[in-house]
Motif scaffolding. Structure first.
Motif, mmCIF file in Angstrom:
data_model
loop_
_atom_site.group_PDB
_atom_site.id
_atom_site.type_symbol
_atom_site.label_atom_id
_atom_site.label_comp_id
_atom_site.label_asym_id
_atom_site.label_seq_id
_atom_site.Cartn_x
_atom_site.Cartn_y
_atom_site.Cartn_z
ATOM 1 N N TRP A 117 -6.319 0.581 -2.923
ATOM 2 C CA TRP A 117 -5.972 0.998 -4.293
ATOM 3 C C TRP A 117 -7.161 1.567 -5.047
ATOM 4 O O TRP A 117 -6.987 2.292 -6.019
ATOM 5 N N GLU A 140 -5.903 7.880 -5.478
ATOM 6 C CA GLU A 140 -5.702 9.315 -5.313
ATOM 7 C C GLU A 140 -4.212 9.660 -5.371
ATOM 8 O O GLU A 140 -3.817 10.639 -6.015
ATOM 9 N N GLU A 141 -3.369 8.847 -4.737
ATOM 10 C CA GLU A 141 -1.920 9.070 -4.786
ATOM 11 C C GLU A 141 -1.397 8.946 -6.214
ATOM 12 O O GLU A 141 -0.566 9.749 -6.660
ATOM 13 N N VAL A 142 -1.860 7.935 -6.951
ATOM 14 C CA VAL A 142 -1.440 7.752 -8.344
ATOM 15 C C VAL A 142 -1.839 8.973 -9.164
ATOM 16 O O VAL A 142 -1.037 9.506 -9.943
ATOM 17 N N GLU A 159 -7.580 5.679 -1.544
ATOM 18 C CA GLU A 159 -6.412 6.531 -1.291
ATOM 19 C C GLU A 159 -5.257 6.235 -2.237
ATOM 20 O O GLU A 159 -4.574 7.143 -2.674
ATOM 21 N N GLY A 160 -5.038 4.972 -2.555
ATOM 22 C CA GLY A 160 -3.951 4.631 -3.473
ATOM 23 C C GLY A 160 -4.179 5.223 -4.848
ATOM 24 O O GLY A 160 -3.252 5.764 -5.471
ATOM 25 N N GLU A 206 -2.348 12.031 -8.133
ATOM 26 C CA GLU A 206 -1.510 13.172 -7.740
ATOM 27 C C GLU A 206 -0.143 13.100 -8.418
ATOM 28 O O GLU A 206 0.389 14.123 -8.860
ATOM 29 N N GLU A 207 0.429 11.912 -8.512
ATOM 30 C CA GLU A 207 1.728 11.754 -9.174
ATOM 31 C C GLU A 207 1.609 12.002 -10.674
ATOM 32 O O GLU A 207 2.501 12.592 -11.285
ATOM 33 N N GLU A 239 0.810 -1.216 0.000
ATOM 34 C CA GLU A 239 0.000 0.000 0.000
ATOM 35 C C GLU A 239 0.845 1.270 0.000
ATOM 36 O O GLU A 239 0.492 2.266 0.633
ATOM 37 N N THR A 240 1.972 1.230 -0.712
ATOM 38 C CA THR A 240 2.773 2.436 -0.893
ATOM 39 C C THR A 240 3.010 2.656 -2.369
ATOM 40 O O THR A 240 2.980 1.719 -3.167
ATOM 41 N N LEU A 241 3.247 3.904 -2.719
ATOM 42 C CA LEU A 241 3.552 4.281 -4.093
ATOM 43 C C LEU A 241 4.901 4.974 -4.092
ATOM 44 O O LEU A 241 5.143 5.877 -3.293
ATOM 45 N N SER A 242 5.767 4.540 -4.983
ATOM 46 C CA SER A 242 7.055 5.190 -5.166
ATOM 47 C C SER A 242 7.151 5.562 -6.634
ATOM 48 O O SER A 242 7.098 4.692 -7.509
#
Length: 150
Positions: free
Chosen positions: A125, A131-133, A128-129, A135-136, A65-68
């Motif tokens: 995913w 949403e993070e993708v 929130e996941g 944003e990137e 559950e992390t995005l790099s």
């Protein structure tokens, strides 16, 4: 979305943040480890900026559950990314969004990677996941827009 022989693609002009741009999404019909040729073909036929390719892939090197997100670099042992780099003639300057799936804990890597996500991971995913993708992707779009101006 349209269906193509080598993958499924959809394309439209979208506004990401303050930037309006052509966005093409492509999902190869090939297995990840041999997806490079179909992805390279889609890239060459649609992308106008060399750093505008974004590849989303799993990463056992990152916590679940992390995005790099990063531009360029090696395949870090990921056979799918190796396939893409090879099909692009060694070109490595594309964005990689590594979606953390955690370590396999002694199980076979292939079975682990191809296994089902837990309901918690699926929910992450989808919310929130995702949403993070997005944003990137917005950050990448802003960088491309800045490069067009300069």
């Amino acid at each position: 979305m349209s269906s193509e022989r080598k993958g499924i693609a959809g394309s439209d002009i979208v506004t990401i943040g303050d930037t309006s741009m052509q966005l093409t999404l492509f999902k190869s019909k090939s297995a990840m480890n041999i997806s490079g040729p179909s992805i390279a073909e889609a890239f060459r036929s649609t992308v106008k900026h060399p750093n505008a390719l974004i590849v989303l892939h799993d990463s056992m090197s990152h916590n679940s559950e992390t995005l790099s997100a990063c531009l360029g670099g090696s395949a870090n042992g990921h056979n799918g990314v190796k396939s893409i780099i090879g099909a692009l003639g060694g070109k490595q300057d594309f964005y990689r969004f590594r979606l953390g799936i955690g370590e396999r804990g002694g199980t076979d890597a292939a079975n682990y990677v191809l296994g089902r996500l837990s309901s918690h991971e699926r929910q992450f995913w989808q919310d929130e996941g995702l949403e993070e993708v997005l944003e990137e992707i917005e950050k990448v779009a802003a960088k491309i827009a800045d490069n067009r101006k300069g």
